[in-house]
Design an enzyme around this catalytic site. Sequence first.
Site, short mmCIF file in Angstrom:
data_model
loop_
_atom_site.label_atom_id
_atom_site.label_comp_id
_atom_site.label_asym_id
_atom_site.label_seq_id
_atom_site.Cartn_x
_atom_site.Cartn_y
_atom_site.Cartn_z
CD GLU A 225 -2.76 1.31 0.17
OE1 GLU A 225 -2.57 1.60 -0.85
OE2 GLU A 225 -4.21 1.27 0.49
CG ASP A 226 -0.94 4.97 -1.57
OD1 ASP A 226 -1.76 4.09 -0.63
OD2 ASP A 226 -1.43 5.64 -2.31
CG ASP B 165 -5.34 9.31 6.33
OD1 ASP B 165 -5.11 9.55 7.40
OD2 ASP B 165 -6.20 9.95 5.80
CG PHE C 11 -3.44 15.35 0.89
CD1 PHE C 11 -4.22 14.32 1.35
CD2 PHE C 11 -3.03 15.53 -0.13
CE1 PHE C 11 -4.88 13.60 -0.30
CE2 PHE C 11 -3.27 14.92 -1.60
CZ PHE C 11 -4.33 13.81 -1.36
NE ARG D 10 -2.12 8.43 -9.93
CZ ARG D 10 -3.06 8.16 -8.92
NH1 ARG D 10 -2.35 7.61 -7.80
NH2 ARG D 10 -4.27 7.96 -8.94
P1 5GP Z 1 -7.43 4.99 4.56
O1 5GP Z 1 -8.52 4.18 3.92
O2 5GP Z 1 -6.28 4.49 5.33
O3 5GP Z 1 -7.89 6.11 5.09
O4 5GP Z 1 -6.78 5.78 3.21
C1 5GP Z 1 -6.06 4.68 2.31
C2 5GP Z 1 -5.96 5.66 1.02
O5 5GP Z 1 -6.32 6.99 0.94
C3 5GP Z 1 -4.76 5.59 0.52
O6 5GP Z 1 -4.60 4.35 -0.25
C4 5GP Z 1 -4.39 6.66 -0.44
O7 5GP Z 1 -4.89 6.32 -1.71
C5 5GP Z 1 -5.22 7.71 -0.03
N1 5GP Z 1 -4.49 8.58 0.92
C6 5GP Z 1 -4.71 8.62 2.39
N2 5GP Z 1 -3.86 9.68 2.82
C7 5GP Z 1 -3.51 10.15 1.81
C8 5GP Z 1 -2.55 11.40 1.32
O8 5GP Z 1 -1.99 12.15 2.35
N3 5GP Z 1 -2.15 11.55 0.28
C9 5GP Z 1 -2.90 10.94 -0.75
N4 5GP Z 1 -2.50 11.45 -2.12
N5 5GP Z 1 -3.59 10.08 -0.81
C10 5GP Z 1 -3.77 9.69 0.50
#
Ligand code: 5GP
Length: 180
Positions: A104-105, A108, A157, A170
């Site tokens: 995963e990238d 959050d 972010f 990206r």
């Molecule tokens: P979660 O479900 O854990 O809140 O978020 C996961 C997804 O939200 C990540 O795979 C990503 O695509 C997006 N995301 C969460 N935080 C960020 C951020 O700071 N920047 C970007 N570009 N995407 C984020």
Amino acid sequence: MNAAANKDSSQFRVLIPEDRLQARVSELGEQIRRDFGDRPITCICVLKGSFIFTADLVRAVGGAIETEFLGVSSYHGGTQTSGVVQITKDLTTTIEDKDVIVIEDIIDTGLTMHYLMEMLAVRKPRSLSVCTLLDKPANREVEMVADYVGFSIPDEFVVGYGLDLGERYRNLPHIAVYTP
Ligand code: 5GP
């Protein structure tokens, strides 16, 4: 900042420069290969954000690796999570009895990874681990602890190295904080 972001450079601050990113990806690759020994590993690249990280990581891990892609949409072009996880592309092979690492990238709120782990666990992999490049632990809504974490970052972010804002940025070689 490369050409893709030049005109908006006042809104971006480099958080993790390219050389630190690359060094950490190498370390993660070595750690993963040590943990799994000679066993084949099935890496699942969570699209789109982890495509660049996955490309570098699988080469850093080396040895026997299968790479699969899972299309997931959780943000819809903005900087706030929608909480809705949509599968836009499923795996093309079975993961039953395989050692699987989900790549995963960023984690959050943890909602996306929590959903994916439940979805993949029912397919009976031999083992199921999570490797995330970035972790924002301050923002968790469900418990989620990754097995491998590149960097723990503050609740800001970020874009670059695969992560986007409205499908742009990206291609930045580093991680930058975006301030609206
Ligand atoms: P979660 O479900 O854990 O809140 O978020 C996961 C997804 O939200 C990540 O795979 C990503 O695509 C997006 N995301 C969460 N935080 C960020 C951020 O700071 N920047 C970007 N570009 N995407 C984020």
